[in-house]
Every structure is written in structure tokens, then in C-alpha cells.
Design an enzyme around this catalytic site. Structure first.
Site, PDB file in Angstrom:
ATOM      1  CE1 TYR A   1      -2.377  -3.477  -8.278  1.00 33.71           C
ATOM      2  CE2 TYR A   1      -1.105  -1.566  -7.600  1.00 33.71           C
ATOM      3  CZ  TYR A   1      -1.593  -2.833  -7.353  1.00 33.71           C
ATOM      4  OH  TYR A   1      -1.285  -3.461  -6.175  1.00 33.71           O
TER       5      TYR A   1
ATOM      6  CE1 TYR B   1      -9.282   1.965  -8.374  1.00 30.27           C
ATOM      7  CE2 TYR B   1      -7.357   2.183  -9.771  1.00 30.27           C
ATOM      8  CZ  TYR B   1      -8.269   1.391  -9.112  1.00 30.27           C
ATOM      9  OH  TYR B   1      -8.155   0.027  -9.172  1.00 30.27           O
TER      10      TYR B   1
ATOM     11  N   GLY C   1       0.766  -1.242   0.000  1.00 35.25           N
ATOM     12  CA  GLY C   1       0.000   0.000   0.000  1.00 35.25           C
ATOM     13  C   GLY C   1       0.791   1.284   0.000  1.00 35.25           C
TER      14      GLY C   1
ATOM     15  CD  GLU D   1       1.147  -9.406   1.420  1.00 39.73           C
ATOM     16  OE1 GLU D   1       1.072 -10.601   1.708  1.00 39.73           O
ATOM     17  OE2 GLU D   1       0.142  -8.673   1.323  1.00 39.73           O
ATOM     18  N   PRO D   2       4.841  -4.933  -0.816  1.00 40.03           N
ATOM     19  CG  PRO D   2       7.048  -4.229  -1.124  1.00 40.03           C
ATOM     20  CD  PRO D   2       6.201  -5.181  -0.327  1.00 40.03           C
ATOM     21  N   GLY D   3       3.708  -3.649  -3.904  1.00 41.75           N
ATOM     22  CA  GLY D   3       3.585  -3.915  -5.334  1.00 41.75           C
ATOM     23  C   GLY D   3       3.936  -2.641  -6.077  1.00 41.75           C
ATOM     24  NE  ARG D   4      -0.084   2.282  -5.699  1.00 43.75           N
ATOM     25  CZ  ARG D   4      -1.263   2.253  -6.330  1.00 43.75           C
ATOM     26  NH1 ARG D   4      -1.396   2.826  -7.498  1.00 43.75           N
ATOM     27  NH2 ARG D   4      -2.303   1.655  -5.787  1.00 43.75           N
TER      28      ARG D   4
ATOM     29  CB  CYS E   1     -16.196   4.502 -28.633  1.00 45.03           C
ATOM     30  SG  CYS E   1     -15.368   4.049 -30.144  1.00 45.03           S
ATOM     31  CD  GLU E   2     -16.159   4.775 -21.891  1.00 41.24           C
ATOM     32  OE1 GLU E   2     -16.554   3.671 -22.288  1.00 41.24           O
ATOM     33  OE2 GLU E   2     -16.255   5.159 -20.711  1.00 41.24           O
TER      34      GLU E   2
HETATM   35  N1  LLP Z   1      -1.147  -7.077  -0.434  1.00 40.35           N
HETATM   36  C1  LLP Z   1      -2.472  -7.235  -0.606  1.00 40.35           C
HETATM   37  C2  LLP Z   1      -3.175  -8.223   0.212  1.00 40.35           C
HETATM   38  C3  LLP Z   1      -3.152  -6.454  -1.537  1.00 40.35           C
HETATM   39  O1  LLP Z   1      -4.456  -6.616  -1.694  1.00 40.35           O
HETATM   40  C4  LLP Z   1      -2.445  -5.512  -2.307  1.00 40.35           C
HETATM   41  C5  LLP Z   1      -3.128  -4.686  -3.293  1.00 40.35           C
HETATM   42  C6  LLP Z   1      -1.058  -5.389  -2.119  1.00 40.35           C
HETATM   43  C7  LLP Z   1      -0.446  -6.184  -1.152  1.00 40.35           C
HETATM   44  C8  LLP Z   1      -0.203  -4.445  -2.900  1.00 40.35           C
HETATM   45  O2  LLP Z   1      -0.584  -3.117  -2.731  1.00 40.35           O
HETATM   46  P1  LLP Z   1       0.370  -1.959  -3.324  1.00 40.35           P
HETATM   47  O3  LLP Z   1       1.667  -1.994  -2.553  1.00 40.35           O
HETATM   48  O4  LLP Z   1       0.601  -2.268  -4.764  1.00 40.35           O
HETATM   49  O5  LLP Z   1      -0.402  -0.720  -3.131  1.00 40.35           O
HETATM   50  N2  LLP Z   1      -5.791  -1.351  -8.769  1.00 40.35           N
HETATM   51  C9  LLP Z   1      -5.531  -0.388  -7.717  1.00 40.35           C
HETATM   52  C10 LLP Z   1      -4.763  -0.976  -6.575  1.00 40.35           C
HETATM   53  C11 LLP Z   1      -5.445  -2.178  -5.968  1.00 40.35           C
HETATM   54  C12 LLP Z   1      -4.584  -2.815  -4.937  1.00 40.35           C
HETATM   55  C13 LLP Z   1      -5.145  -4.130  -4.533  1.00 40.35           C
HETATM   56  N3  LLP Z   1      -4.382  -4.803  -3.547  1.00 40.35           N
HETATM   57  C14 LLP Z   1      -4.775   0.799  -8.315  1.00 40.35           C
HETATM   58  O6  LLP Z   1      -4.565   0.823  -9.524  1.00 40.35           O
HETATM   59  O7  LLP Z   1      -4.456   1.739  -7.606  1.00 40.35           O
END
Ligand code: LLP
Length: 463
Positions: free
Chosen positions: A421, A364, A278, A320-323, A391-392
Site C-alpha cells: 500500500y 491512517y 487483513g 487473501e493476504p496482501g500486506r 507543499c503541506e
Molecule cells: N481481501 C479483500 C477483499 C480486501 O479488501 C483486502 C484489502 C485484502 C484481501 C487484503 O488485505 P491485507 O491482507 O493486505 O490487509 N490501504 C490500506 C489497506 C486497505 C485494504 C483494503 N482491502 C492500508 O494502507 O493499510
């Protein structure tokens, strides 16, 4: 882009419909460092390059639109997170942000673990050689088949999210002659300061077991009773694109509170807690993300302090960093197709992609920045909206941006910070073909996910 209350004497075109004033940047040719991948530079001939390769060459070789990913930056961020958290903690990259086999190999090599949330992500991870014990499987409604595959593969942990699932996982594990390690996902009741759709720890949503409502404690009771399950920890994820550490602090405190309750009720101390992902990144100059080192320090201190005051041994922490890992490492390269000035309003700049390769603006209200990358320009800034070809009218990539007034068809634009994402949420709306992901490193570029073709689309259409 900096938004502020309007100073005296607005220029009409600078007043956004929401009443805010947008100041044109001092120099449209300079690149705001924090939103771009680390090896991005503008060369003396005016062309922007990444990994030493000019975007004009990338466009020629791979076409547009394309996601261009800086491999060194990706690996560097993995290492920064790994080193920041050290040997007493685990970093699970959240594959939902962007996953491909090359990415899995990089993660493996850099010592990260992986969080997956579907059979597709699990297959990608396993097929690229990620050891199953380094995979965590998430999701609020995993299918029986997904659970079976995860258990058979031997995933290191499965994060359970409902009472039904506790029973399902126990049954499947027992049948397979296994004891599955699980964590219980809890809802800590934090209102994370982010968009409603990406906040996940307030009470009124689908994820996890409520702490306040007592469901979390009940989930623990049931999980401890069942053969086939080894309850190893508690999991909390409060939301996404968050800058304020206060939410994590509350989350950590409440999770540790549950560990203390479990000790009091069952006489056991669970060895793990996971505080989810997050952490926010910079999409525009206004965003100020924290460094992994500061995040690790602050989370580590909170957990240690809370455990000390509860008289618990400090559990093994994971995040759990993704972004925060992949987001800043990529940009989307587009070609300008049309430039349509609307008198007294703004100029609509249409590019060859749109909401099919970046749904985040429409979904968002996400803010992005954009730059002309195939040349420099000394023309006056023009207030622009970068839109796609769908088309929107909600097909907006960058809502408010200043671009040079001489922008013309054939110019290349790049939208930074699209690593997370965007490809993973891409669609085939209007039968658009999903763009490729091109990884660049040390003067070399290679496709890691190829562009979709019309044959790909037609192959699915079996009617
Ligand atoms: N762990 C869990 C259990 C999660 O559900 C998520 C994201 C993450 C880790 C990774 O979160 P991050 O570090 O990437 O923020 N589609 C949306 C974001 C949805 C995130 C869903 N879960 C966007 O484009 O902002």
C-alpha cells in the site's frame, strides 16, 4: 518505537505532543529484525545491504527515492503461506497491496492464486500469465466492462457485493454463454481493532451483504435462482492490519452459520468459504505479527469445529493476504536533503519523497520506523520527524523517530515495511514522479517497475 507513560524527569525533547514518552533505542545502528526484509544486513563498513547489495550502490544505480524489494523474502513468504495452508486450502495474494508483472510471475511460480479488484489489476495479472481460473475478482462497484472482461477471461470466481451486481453478472455470463462461479461477500458485523478506514466488517460501511440484516440470505436466494451463476461460496473480509485472531473467529463462526442456514433453506452445502486478508505486520518494534503456520492452524481449527457443530462437511477454505506477504519485503530508500532543528521541539529531516510515495502516515496515522543506512554513527540520538518535499505540513513519512545527531544532507535513510500500500497508493501530488520498484536477489538488482519520468506526466496532459 516504544511509547509509554512518561517516567520521572523527562528530557523535554523526548515528550511527544500527545504526552507520551519515547525512549531512544539503545543502539541506533542496530536493525530491528522483524521490520526489515529477510536479507537486510549492516555490513562491517557500516553500509546496509539487501540481497547482498549495498544501499549506496542501489542509490547510485537507481536513484532515490526508490522502493527496494527483496525477491527471496517475497517468494519465501509466498511459500510459507502456501505450505501453512496446505492442499486443502487456497491462498489468494491481494494484488491491491502491490502488483506488477514480475510479482504475478513469482506468485504463479510459488503456487499462489490472485485477488484483483479492478480492470487494471486484471490486465496486469493476465498479461503476466496468471491463469484466469486462479484469479478472484472483487469490488463493490465493478463496471459492466470489468465484469464482461472478467467473465470472458474466465476468472475462477467473482465476488459479488450488491443486488444490482448479482443481476448484472448473471446477465453478462448468460449472454457470453457462460456460468460464472461466484462467492457472495457478507458483512459479519465484527468491529476489527484497526483504523476506521481499513475496517470492513462492521455494519455501517459500503461492502458486502449484511448477515444480521438478512440481506446475505436474500442475496443467496436471488443468486440461486439465476441461470448464468454458480454460487460456490461465502466471502468475508473483516479489515486490515489486524493482530487479534478473535475477529476472524467470529467471522468464521458467522459465515459457517450462514452455510448451515443455506443448507436448511435450500438443501445445498456450499463448497467454499473465504475469510479474506487483513493479517498485520510489524511496522515498528512494538508490533508482533503471527506466523502463517499459526494463522492457518487457528483458522483451520475454527472452521472445522464450527462445521462439525453445524453438521456440515468442512468447505474448502481460502484466504487473501496482501500486506502480510509483500509488506515486510520492501523498504523505501530516501536521500536526506535538509536537517532543520527546532529548538526545544524536534528536528525536521526532509527527504526526497514523501506523501506521494507513502500516504499511509497522513491517511491512517500509520507508524513507521527509519534508519540511517549509508553509514553508522555514534552521535547522540535526536528526536526527529522525517518529512517529505510536498507543499503541506501533513507530509510526514515517520512521525516520531530517533536518528543520529550528526545526520546530514546526502545521508541515506530507509523506511522499512513499505512493500504494501505504498507504491500501490502512490500519487503524482505536486507532479511528483512515482519512484521505481527495484527487486534484489542474490547480488543482482533489476527494475521491475520503472521510475516515472516527466514525459510520462506530460503524455497524459493532452490539453
Ligand atoms: N481481501 C479483500 C477483499 C480486501 O479488501 C483486502 C484489502 C485484502 C484481501 C487484503 O488485505 P491485507 O491482507 O493486505 O490487509 N490501504 C490500506 C489497506 C486497505 C485494504 C483494503 N482491502 C492500508 O494502507 O493499510
Amino acid at each position: 518505537m516504544s511509547r509509554s507513560a512518561h517516567p520521572a524527569g523527562p528530557r523535554h525533547a523526548d515528550v511527544l505532543p500527545d504526552g507520551h514518552y519515547v525512549a531512544p533505542p539503545a543502539d541506533l545502528n542496530s536493525l530491528e529484525e522483524k521490520v526489515w526484509a529477510r536479507t537486510v544486513r549492516r555490513h562491517d563498513d557500516g553500509v546496509v545491504a539487501v540481497g547482498g547489495i549495498p544501499v549506496t550502490r542501489l542509490a547510485e544505480e537507481f536513484g532515490t527515492p526508490a522502493y527496494i524489494l527483496d525477491e527471496d523474502d517475497f517468494r519465501g513468504r509466498c511459500r510459507a503461506w502456501r505450505e501453512a495452508f496446505g492442499d486443502d486450502a487456497d491462498v489468494f495474494y491481494a494484488g491491491k497491496a502491490f502488483l506488477s508483472r514480475a510479482v504475478v510471475r513469482w506468485l504463479h511460480e510459488e503456487g499462489l492464486n490472485l485477488d484483483v479488484c479492478s480492470g487494471g489489476e486484471l490486465s496486469t495479472a493476465l498479461s503476466a500469465g496468471m491463469p484466469a481460473e486462479r484469479i478472484a475478482f472483487h469490488g463493490n462497484n465493478k463496471t459492466v466492462h470489468e465484469i464482461e472482461r472478467a467473465v470472458e477471461a474466465g476468472v475462477g470466481r467473482l465476488v459479488v457485493d450488491s443486488f444490482e451486481e448479482i443481476v448484472r453478472v448473471a446477465h453478462i455470463a448468460r449472454r457470453a454463454g457462460r456460468r460464472q462461479r461466484i462467492q457472495i461477500r457478507v458483512t459479519v458485523g465484527v468491529e476489527a481493532h484497526t483504523h476506521e478506514f481499513i475496517a470492513t466488517a462492521h455494519e455501517d460501511q459500503k461492502f458486502g451483504f449484511s448477515l444480521a440484516g438478512g440481506q446475505a440470505a436474500e442475496a443467496v436466494r436471488r443468486a440461486l435462482k439465476l441461470d448464468g451463476l454458480e454460487l460456490v461460496g461465502i466471502h468475508s473480509h473483516i479489515g486490515s492490519q489486524i493482530f487479534d485472531m478473535a475477529g476472524f473467529e467470529v467471522s468464521a463462526r458467522r459465515v459457517v452459520g450462514l452455510l448451515a442456514d443455506i443448507r436448511d433453506e435450500h438443501g445445498i452445502e456450499l463448497p467454499e468459504i473465504d475469510l479474506g486478508g487483513g493479517l498485520g505486520i510489524a511496522y515498528t518494534a512494538d508490533d508482533d505479527p503471527s506466523e502463517p503456520h499459526d494463522i492457518a492452524k487457528s483458522l483451520g481449527e475454527i472452521v472445522t469445529r464450527e462445521c462439525e457443530s453445524a453438521g456440515l462437511a468442512t468447505p474448502r477454505l481460502s484466504v487473501e493476504p496482501g500486506r502480510a506477504i509483500v509488506g515486510p519485503t520492501a523498504f523505501t530508500l530516501y536521500e536526506v536533503g535538509t536537517v532543520k532543528p527546532l529548538e526545544g521541539l524536534r528536528t525536521y529531516v526532509s527527504v526526497d519523497g514523501g506523501m506521494s510515495d507513502n500516504i499511509r502516515t497522513a491517511l491512517y496515522d500509520a507508524e513507521y520506523s527509519v534508519a540511517l543506512v549509508s553509514r553508522t554513527s555514534d552521535a547522540e540520538p535526536m528526536l526527529s520527524r522525517v518529512v517529505g518535499k510536498h507543499c503541506e505540513s501533513g507530509d510526514i513519512v515517520v512521525r516520531d523517530a530517533f536518528l543520529p545527531g550528526d545526520l546530514a544532507p546526502g545521508d541515506l535513510l530507509a523506511v522499512p515495511a513499505t512493500g504494501a500500500y505504498c507504491r500501490s497508493m502512490a500519487s503524482n501530488y505536486n507532479h511528483a514522479l512515482k519512484p521505481p520498484v527495484v527487486a534484489v536477489r542474490d547480488g543482482g538488482a533489476r527494475v521491475i517497475v520503472r521510475r516515472e519520468t516527466e514525459e510520462d506526466l506530460l503524455r497524459l496532459d493532452v490539453g
